[in-house]
Design a protein around this motif. Sequence first.
Motif, mmCIF file in Angstrom:
data_model
loop_
_atom_site.group_PDB
_atom_site.id
_atom_site.type_symbol
_atom_site.label_atom_id
_atom_site.label_comp_id
_atom_site.label_asym_id
_atom_site.label_seq_id
_atom_site.Cartn_x
_atom_site.Cartn_y
_atom_site.Cartn_z
ATOM 1 N N ALA A 53 -16.785 -52.214 -48.620
ATOM 2 C CA ALA A 53 -16.901 -50.769 -48.445
ATOM 3 C C ALA A 53 -15.563 -50.066 -48.671
ATOM 4 O O ALA A 53 -15.520 -48.953 -49.212
ATOM 5 N N GLU A 82 -17.179 -41.320 -59.566
ATOM 6 C CA GLU A 82 -18.625 -41.371 -59.396
ATOM 7 C C GLU A 82 -19.211 -42.422 -60.327
ATOM 8 O O GLU A 82 -18.636 -42.723 -61.382
ATOM 9 N N ARG A 111 -12.984 -43.470 -54.906
ATOM 10 C CA ARG A 111 -13.966 -44.539 -54.960
ATOM 11 C C ARG A 111 -14.052 -45.077 -56.386
ATOM 12 O O ARG A 111 -14.003 -44.314 -57.365
ATOM 13 N N SER A 122 -22.485 -50.981 -59.950
ATOM 14 C CA SER A 122 -22.585 -50.774 -58.508
ATOM 15 C C SER A 122 -22.858 -49.303 -58.216
ATOM 16 O O SER A 122 -22.310 -48.410 -58.862
ATOM 17 N N ARG A 123 -23.721 -49.046 -57.242
ATOM 18 C CA ARG A 123 -24.093 -47.672 -56.914
ATOM 19 C C ARG A 123 -23.090 -47.020 -55.967
ATOM 20 O O ARG A 123 -22.718 -45.862 -56.139
ATOM 21 N N HIS A 124 -22.682 -47.734 -54.945
ATOM 22 C CA HIS A 124 -21.841 -47.151 -53.898
ATOM 23 C C HIS A 124 -20.360 -47.370 -54.157
ATOM 24 O O HIS A 124 -19.526 -46.586 -53.698
#
Length: 328
Positions: free
Chosen positions: A50, A85, A139, A156-158
């Motif tokens: 994370a 993003e 991110r 990856s989405r997150h």
Amino acid sequence: METSIWLLACFACVLPTGSFVRTKIDTTENLLDTEAHSSPAQRWSMQVPAEVSAAAGDAAVLPCTFTHPHRHYDGPLTAIWRAGEPYAGPQVFRCAAARGSELCQTALSLHGRFRLLGNPRRNDLSLRVEHLALTDDRRYFCRVEFAGDVHDRYESRHGVRLHVTAAPRIVNISVLPGPAHAFRAFCTAEGEPPPALAWSGPALGDGSTAALSPGQSHGHLVTAELPALTHDGRYTCTAANSLGRSEASVYLFRFHGASGVSTVALLLGALGLKALLLLGVLAARAARRRPEHPDTSDTPPRPQAQETNYENLSQMNPRSPPATMCSP
């Protein structure tokens, strides 16, 4: 006959459920996610933490591993990392590996600070980021693309959040004129966590934050204003967070001139001093232009004594006897 046709039709509707795969596709026709109803080893997936924390100026590693539904794949592939993003963010790293090769040749590395640590052939896309700055705090998203006969891709989405920490640093301190002949002081500092700002100076005391305007925060930048400077002297801005502190100072000296005749006399005196300095410079230049040797062009030539033949003969033959002089 009808019974035979019905049995044949039912047999044709049977599907091998062990290999059934359902996919989702975005509007750009890129395969974003694949959900398999078979065993976990035969589906797309990505594992990323994370968050990863590192200090500014150091290096950080962004881990990323994946699985794919193919038993074995040695065709061309591309590894990509995006920032901001998923699917549409700007690429910060990209490399490509040829068929059967484990070397992923780098095609893009933003500012040369991104380097692949993992081996895509072994399902590892881990990335190393060098010389971290506060602007790297964002991110990141890893992505892999298979080419050739497969044309599969997964992202990856997150993503993983890179958290960059830094001790406070004052980037600007200034004094600006305000309304009604007043002055205001501004202090801007950066850091993560965002630093707290405090002013100290004349009539404020040490470490006082009296009369501070609310600070403005823009990302990692924080600005505080001292709205009214009532006394001349040194004003110090202090920025502090859990990692350290920083200080910077600015000085205010206002001109307190006399009024009326005294002001005119002061201005005339300043002009007179400038005039004297100018005359001194002109006199020095004139002195340099004077010749060092006096001019002797008007001085009449000094007469020179004429030599006689007798003197010349005496000098040429000093040993000869003196000549006999006869008188009449």
